[in-house]
Design a protein around this motif. Structure first.
Motif, short mmCIF file in Angstrom:
data_model
loop_
_atom_site.label_atom_id
_atom_site.label_comp_id
_atom_site.label_asym_id
_atom_site.label_seq_id
_atom_site.Cartn_x
_atom_site.Cartn_y
_atom_site.Cartn_z
N LEU A 51 0.83 -1.21 0.00
CA LEU A 51 0.00 0.00 0.00
C LEU A 51 0.87 1.26 0.00
N LEU A 52 1.92 1.25 0.82
CA LEU A 52 2.82 2.40 0.87
C LEU A 52 3.60 2.57 -0.43
N ALA A 53 3.98 1.46 -1.05
CA ALA A 53 4.69 1.54 -2.33
C ALA A 53 3.79 2.14 -3.41
N GLN A 54 2.50 1.77 -3.39
CA GLN A 54 1.56 2.36 -4.34
C GLN A 54 1.45 3.86 -4.12
N LEU B 231 9.96 9.86 0.90
CA LEU B 231 9.50 9.55 2.25
C LEU B 231 8.67 8.28 2.28
N PHE B 232 7.68 8.18 1.40
CA PHE B 232 6.82 7.00 1.39
C PHE B 232 7.56 5.77 0.88
N ASP B 233 8.49 5.98 -0.03
CA ASP B 233 9.29 4.85 -0.52
C ASP B 233 10.14 4.27 0.61
N ALA B 234 10.72 5.15 1.43
CA ALA B 234 11.53 4.68 2.56
C ALA B 234 10.66 3.94 3.56
N GLN B 235 9.45 4.46 3.84
CA GLN B 235 8.55 3.79 4.78
C GLN B 235 8.09 2.44 4.22
N ALA B 236 7.88 2.38 2.91
CA ALA B 236 7.49 1.11 2.29
C ALA B 236 8.58 0.07 2.46
N THR B 237 9.84 0.48 2.26
CA THR B 237 10.97 -0.44 2.40
C THR B 237 11.10 -0.92 3.84
N ARG B 238 10.96 -0.01 4.80
CA ARG B 238 11.06 -0.38 6.22
C ARG B 238 9.88 -1.28 6.63
#
Length: 408
Positions: A140-143, A155-162
């Motif tokens: 969902l975060l990656a989308q 920012l959202f890409d980093a949170q998606a990875t974590r």
């Protein structure tokens, strides 16, 4: 082992509210019929005894969630560290201590209502750990990252990875993962590898959400409705898309269309549109969506992001409202195009689908009948509850220790 510790990042009561809240409300009530459920929530609870009785649980332990400036520190710690923002936001040492204490007497089954609650299983005497995935959060975060711009993308890409790293870590500890659909099972496995998933679909109260007799309903011709909290990003994105692109196409095809948008936190774009176009009504949050869906000619669901399954789609189908939706909006519901709904993935196809319903009233009635029958057969909470209790009964007889090595 009849004792279950259920850890949740919100109070699943009352059942009105966002989709995850509705889902957990009904799952807790169903499981509490057969197990001793002790609920631990990051939320304010005014009357623990009354809410415990309403949910059927043995006890509720709660802690006040962070608000306002208190949310800033978890964000800073996340930015400077390696954990996700939501792990930091939801974690409270005092609530963790209560969970450890509750599990100290005997081994118990622990259910985490999201992977972001993983820090709470550290030092817990946990015989079996289950993670309830309302969505595959990393996907969902990656989308969302893909649709942002500038610094927000990073920012959202980093949170998606974590978040993906967190899902991988908790997958090593959990005996089972509850997912809402086969599609989400595949999404989760694409992130964490081969894990034990069990499909616990979203459901609907088919008695509460039942069609009104036509004689008692004043249906508005050409009227459309969408219901969903717009503080959830996929819903917000859908309504922004409607306001910025879709609505012009729909009213060019039929100027008689009107649209009611139900749900809290409507975006600025649709509020501005409503001020200039009287055919748009923004109702905001309402305690009961049924009258709005009853009076609508069709339910329009232009979801184009997200995972999981849409509780409001199930509500609309149960109410016997003809559905026009994107393919993603009905993901995981086993609906067939032109049998249970009409699929439309852009403005032109939505306009064509609505025109068909207007031109072919028998098709609209058939879709409504088929949709409600499908929901009754596959998505009533009593049916889902019976499957879930059987699963937990089997799981409780198997011994598996799942201890966390997470740091707070």
């Amino acid at each position: 082992m009849n004792k279950i510790l259920w850890v949740c990042h919100f109070l699943p009561y009352p059942s009105t509210g966002h989709g995850a809240l509705q889902r957990t409300h009904h799952l807790v009530r169903q499981v509490a019929k057969s197990f001793d459920v002790h609920l631990f929530v990051v939320d304010e609870v005014e009357d623990h005894e009354a809410v415990s009785a309403a949910l059927g649980v043995k006890s509720i332990s709660s802690i006040k969630p962070r608000t306002g400036l208190d949310k800033v520190l978890p964000m800073c710690r996340s930015l400077l560290g390696k954990s996700t923002y939501w792990e930091r936001l939801f974690y409270h040492e005092a609530l963790h201590a209560q969970i450890v204490s509750a599990a100290a007497v005997e081994p118990c089954l622990v259910i985490l209502d999201t992977a972001f609650l993983a820090p709470y299983v550290k030092h817990v005497n946990c015989q079996t750990l289950i993670v309830n995935h309302h969505n595959v959060e990393s996907a969902l975060l990656a989308q969302r990252a893909s649709r942002q711009g500038g610094a927000l993308t990073a920012l959202f890409d980093a949170q998606a990875t974590r978040t993906a790293a967190l899902e991988i870590e908790i997958s090593k500890l959990a005996a089972h993962h509850w997912v809402v659909s086969l599609e989400d099972s595949m999404r989760l496995r694409s992130v964490v590898g081969d894990v034990q998933t069990f499909i616990v679909p979203n459901g609907v109260d088919v008695e509460y959400f039942s069609p009104e007799p036509r004689a008692t309903v004043s249906q508005i011709p050409n009227s459309l409705v969408f219901a969903g909290g717009m503080d959830w990003y996929p819903n917000r994105d859908a309504i922004k898309w409607l306001a910025e692109e879709l609505w012009e196409t729909l009213v060019n095809a039929n100027p008689e269309h009107s649209m009611t948008i139900v749900g809290k936190s409507p975006p600025t774009e649709v509020l501005q549109l409503a001020r200039t176009d009287a055919r748009i009504e923004v109702a905001g949050f309402v305690p009961d969506v049924r009258p709005f869906i009853h009076r609508a000619f069709a339910y329009l669901c232009p979801i184009r992001q997200g995972g999981g399954t849409r509780l409001k789609v199930l509500d609309a189908l149960a109410l016997g409202c003809p559905l026009v939706a994107t393919g993603l909006a009905v993901d995981g519901l086993q609906l067939k195009d032109e049998v249970h709904f009409l699929r439309a993935d852009d403005g032109d196809s939505m306009a064509n689908a609505l025109e068909r319903l207007e031109r072919e009233p028998e098709l609209a009635r058939e879709l409504a009948r088929n949709g409600r029958n499908h929901v009754i057969e596959h998505f009533s909470w009593d049916y889902i509850g019976s499957i879930l209790v059987d699963f937990l009964s089997k799981s409780s007889s198997a011994e598996r220790t799942a201890r966390s090595k997470f740091s707070a």
